[in-house]
Motif scaffolding. Structure first.
Motif, PDB file in Angstrom:
ATOM      1  N   THR A   1       0.386  -1.366  -0.220  1.00 22.09           N
ATOM      2  CA  THR A   1      -0.200   0.203   0.322  1.00 22.09           C
ATOM      3  C   THR A   1       0.955   1.373   0.147  1.00 22.09           C
ATOM      4  OG1 THR A   1       0.407   0.333   2.281  1.00 22.09           O
ATOM      5  CG2 THR A   1      -1.943  -1.325   1.356  1.00 22.09           C
ATOM      6  N   ALA A   2       2.246   0.916   0.106  1.00 26.67           N
ATOM      7  CA  ALA A   2       3.100   2.690  -0.065  1.00 26.67           C
ATOM      8  C   ALA A   2       2.496   3.180  -1.376  1.00 26.67           C
ATOM      9  CB  ALA A   2       4.386   1.948  -0.470  1.00 26.67           C
ATOM     10  N   ALA A   3       2.474   4.360  -0.705  1.00 26.22           N
ATOM     11  CA  ALA A   3       2.799   5.720  -1.906  1.00 26.22           C
ATOM     12  C   ALA A   3       3.768   5.902  -2.728  1.00 26.22           C
ATOM     13  CB  ALA A   3       0.921   6.860  -1.509  1.00 26.22           C
ATOM     14  N   ASP A   4       4.738   5.860  -1.696  1.00 25.10           N
ATOM     15  CA  ASP A   4       6.338   6.567  -2.899  1.00 25.10           C
ATOM     16  C   ASP A   4       6.315   5.815  -3.421  1.00 25.10           C
ATOM     17  OD1 ASP A   4       8.725   7.093  -3.139  1.00 25.10           O
ATOM     18  OD2 ASP A   4       8.982   6.834  -0.865  1.00 25.10           O
ATOM     19  N   PRO A   5       6.240   6.742  -4.958  1.00 26.26           N
ATOM     20  CA  PRO A   5       6.882   5.754  -6.169  1.00 26.26           C
ATOM     21  C   PRO A   5       8.350   5.333  -5.969  1.00 26.26           C
ATOM     22  CG  PRO A   5       6.477   8.331  -6.774  1.00 26.26           C
ATOM     23  CD  PRO A   5       5.851   8.001  -5.044  1.00 26.26           C
ATOM     24  N   GLU A   6       8.796   5.704  -5.226  1.00 24.05           N
ATOM     25  CA  GLU A   6      10.455   5.464  -5.296  1.00 24.05           C
ATOM     26  C   GLU A   6      10.292   3.479  -4.142  1.00 24.05           C
ATOM     27  OE1 GLU A   6      14.658   3.693  -5.616  1.00 24.05           O
ATOM     28  OE2 GLU A   6      13.186   5.391  -6.029  1.00 24.05           O
ATOM     29  N   LEU A   7       9.206   3.044  -3.418  1.00 23.31           N
ATOM     30  CA  LEU A   7       8.508   2.142  -2.316  1.00 23.31           C
ATOM     31  C   LEU A   7       7.709   0.837  -4.066  1.00 23.31           C
ATOM     32  CD1 LEU A   7       8.408   3.452   1.011  1.00 23.31           C
ATOM     33  CD2 LEU A   7       9.902   2.080   0.006  1.00 23.31           C
ATOM     34  N   ARG A   8       7.293   1.567  -3.982  1.00 27.12           N
ATOM     35  CA  ARG A   8       6.527   0.814  -5.122  1.00 27.12           C
ATOM     36  C   ARG A   8       7.638   0.341  -6.148  1.00 27.12           C
ATOM     37  NH1 ARG A   8       2.539   5.007  -7.725  1.00 27.12           N
ATOM     38  NH2 ARG A   8       2.398   5.775  -5.663  1.00 27.12           N
ATOM     39  N   ARG A   9       8.390   0.595  -6.961  1.00 29.42           N
ATOM     40  CA  ARG A   9       8.983   0.677  -7.666  1.00 29.42           C
ATOM     41  C   ARG A   9      10.731  -0.295  -6.739  1.00 29.42           C
ATOM     42  NH1 ARG A   9      15.184   0.856  -8.194  1.00 29.42           N
ATOM     43  NH2 ARG A   9      14.993   2.936  -6.917  1.00 29.42           N
ATOM     44  N   LEU A  10      10.948  -0.151  -5.844  1.00 28.73           N
ATOM     45  CA  LEU A  10      11.664  -1.509  -5.300  1.00 28.73           C
ATOM     46  C   LEU A  10      11.082  -2.318  -4.663  1.00 28.73           C
ATOM     47  CD1 LEU A  10      13.199   0.819  -2.321  1.00 28.73           C
ATOM     48  CD2 LEU A  10      14.716   0.213  -4.253  1.00 28.73           C
ATOM     49  N   ARG A  11       9.436  -2.247  -4.283  1.00 28.22           N
ATOM     50  CA  ARG A  11       8.783  -3.594  -4.055  1.00 28.22           C
ATOM     51  C   ARG A  11       8.554  -4.271  -5.553  1.00 28.22           C
ATOM     52  NH1 ARG A  11       3.215  -4.770  -4.873  1.00 28.22           N
ATOM     53  NH2 ARG A  11       2.154  -6.757  -3.302  1.00 28.22           N
ATOM     54  N   GLU A  12       8.300  -4.358  -6.805  1.00 30.61           N
ATOM     55  CA  GLU A  12       8.218  -4.306  -7.788  1.00 30.61           C
ATOM     56  C   GLU A  12       9.293  -5.215  -8.126  1.00 30.61           C
ATOM     57  OE1 GLU A  12       7.168  -1.532 -10.728  1.00 30.61           O
ATOM     58  OE2 GLU A  12       5.073  -1.346 -10.036  1.00 30.61           O
ATOM     59  N   GLN A  13      10.595  -4.747  -7.859  1.00 31.93           N
ATOM     60  CA  GLN A  13      11.782  -5.409  -7.607  1.00 31.93           C
ATOM     61  C   GLN A  13      12.172  -6.167  -7.365  1.00 31.93           C
ATOM     62  OE1 GLN A  13      14.824  -2.031  -7.650  1.00 31.93           O
ATOM     63  NE2 GLN A  13      15.231  -1.526  -9.702  1.00 31.93           N
ATOM     64  N   ALA A  14      11.750  -6.027  -6.026  1.00 27.57           N
ATOM     65  CA  ALA A  14      11.428  -7.514  -5.115  1.00 27.57           C
ATOM     66  C   ALA A  14      11.113  -8.453  -5.449  1.00 27.57           C
ATOM     67  CB  ALA A  14      11.533  -6.859  -3.808  1.00 27.57           C
ATOM     68  N   GLU A  15       9.752  -8.507  -5.743  1.00 31.11           N
ATOM     69  CA  GLU A  15       9.072  -9.211  -6.104  1.00 31.11           C
ATOM     70  C   GLU A  15       9.279 -10.120  -7.467  1.00 31.11           C
ATOM     71  OE1 GLU A  15       5.038  -6.683  -7.002  1.00 31.11           O
ATOM     72  OE2 GLU A  15       3.844  -8.202  -5.003  1.00 31.11           O
ATOM     73  N   ALA A  16       9.884  -9.386  -8.660  1.00 34.76           N
ATOM     74  CA  ALA A  16      10.838  -9.932  -9.474  1.00 34.76           C
ATOM     75  C   ALA A  16      11.703 -11.015  -8.794  1.00 34.76           C
ATOM     76  CB  ALA A  16      11.445  -9.128 -10.495  1.00 34.76           C
ATOM     77  N   ALA A  17      12.937 -10.203  -8.080  1.00 33.78           N
ATOM     78  CA  ALA A  17      14.118 -10.966  -7.510  1.00 33.78           C
ATOM     79  C   ALA A  17      12.991 -12.613  -7.131  1.00 33.78           C
ATOM     80  CB  ALA A  17      14.127 -10.165  -6.653  1.00 33.78           C
ATOM     81  N   LEU A  18      12.315 -12.137  -6.070  1.00 32.44           N
ATOM     82  CA  LEU A  18      11.400 -13.725  -5.213  1.00 32.44           C
ATOM     83  C   LEU A  18      11.202 -13.866  -6.236  1.00 32.44           C
ATOM     84  CD1 LEU A  18      11.170 -13.951  -2.627  1.00 32.44           C
ATOM     85  CD2 LEU A  18       9.006 -12.560  -2.635  1.00 32.44           C
ATOM     86  N   GLY A  19      10.492 -13.823  -7.184  1.00 29.01           N
ATOM     87  CA  GLY A  19      10.028 -14.869  -8.162  1.00 29.01           C
ATOM     88  C   GLY A  19      10.471 -15.504  -8.896  1.00 29.01           C
ATOM     89  N   ARG A  20      11.965 -15.010  -9.532  1.00 26.71           N
ATOM     90  CA  ARG A  20      13.033 -15.524 -10.616  1.00 26.71           C
ATOM     91  C   ARG A  20      13.880 -17.038  -8.673  1.00 26.71           C
ATOM     92  NH1 ARG A  20      14.141 -10.438 -11.826  1.00 26.71           N
ATOM     93  NH2 ARG A  20      15.678  -9.893 -10.349  1.00 26.71           N
ATOM     94  N   ALA A  21      14.369 -16.074  -7.667  1.00 33.81           N
ATOM     95  CA  ALA A  21      14.570 -17.489  -6.874  1.00 33.81           C
ATOM     96  C   ALA A  21      13.848 -18.571  -6.693  1.00 33.81           C
ATOM     97  CB  ALA A  21      14.765 -16.681  -5.912  1.00 33.81           C
ATOM     98  N   LYS A  22      12.523 -17.948  -6.185  1.00 24.98           N
ATOM     99  CA  LYS A  22      11.228 -19.072  -6.200  1.00 24.98           C
ATOM    100  C   LYS A  22      11.756 -20.456  -7.554  1.00 24.98           C
ATOM    101  CE  LYS A  22       7.594 -17.472  -3.178  1.00 24.98           C
ATOM    102  NZ  LYS A  22       6.565 -17.063  -3.055  1.00 24.98           N
ATOM    103  N   ALA A  23      11.442 -19.952  -8.679  1.00 26.08           N
ATOM    104  CA  ALA A  23      12.009 -20.454 -10.056  1.00 26.08           C
ATOM    105  C   ALA A  23      12.794 -21.400 -10.324  1.00 26.08           C
ATOM    106  CB  ALA A  23      12.277 -19.578 -10.986  1.00 26.08           C
ATOM    107  N   ALA A  24      14.628 -20.419  -9.564  1.00 26.47           N
ATOM    108  CA  ALA A  24      15.098 -21.380  -9.658  1.00 26.47           C
ATOM    109  C   ALA A  24      15.778 -22.499  -8.673  1.00 26.47           C
ATOM    110  CB  ALA A  24      16.699 -19.988  -9.622  1.00 26.47           C
TER     111      ALA A  24
END
Length: 106
Positions: free
Chosen positions: A46-69
């Motif tokens: 629910t973060a409104a800050d665009p930088e936090l949203r960007r970091l969240r998206e990066q973390a989600e992508a990294a998490l998805g790659r880690a789970k796949a690996a």
């Protein structure tokens, strides 16, 4: 996993576990890491800050790659274990066949 070790006895037990079951320990540590990151990502939803949203998206992508690996690595390990089992069975069969066909000793 071993963060709360307070005595020498606990240290020896942890060392024994690490030596006897390194793959299980690594899997548990990865599970803890993924769970921690997932919790952080969920809190930033629910973060409104665009930088936090960007970091969240990066973390989600990294998490998805880690789970796949991890899934791919587990599948590869499973296949290697199956191959080793087949090779072991073939080796045992060959030795028993040789032993059965060898001349009897008196």
């Amino acid at each position: 996993m071993f963060d709360n070790i307070t005595s020498r006895r606990q240290e020896r037990k942890a060392a024994r576990i690490l030596n006897e079951r390194p793959l299980r320990v690594a899997n548990e540590e990865l599970r803890i890491l993924i769970s921690t990151v997932q919790d952080l990502v969920d809190r930033l939803e629910t973060a409104a800050d665009p930088e936090l949203r960007r970091l969240r998206e990066q973390a989600e992508a990294a998490l998805g790659r880690a789970k796949a690996a991890i899934g791919e690595g587990g599948a590869q390990l499973g296949e290697q274990a199956r191959q080793l089992a087949v090779q072991g069975q073939q080796y045992v069969r060959i030795d028993w066949t040789r032993a059965a066909s060898a001349p009897a000793r008196s």
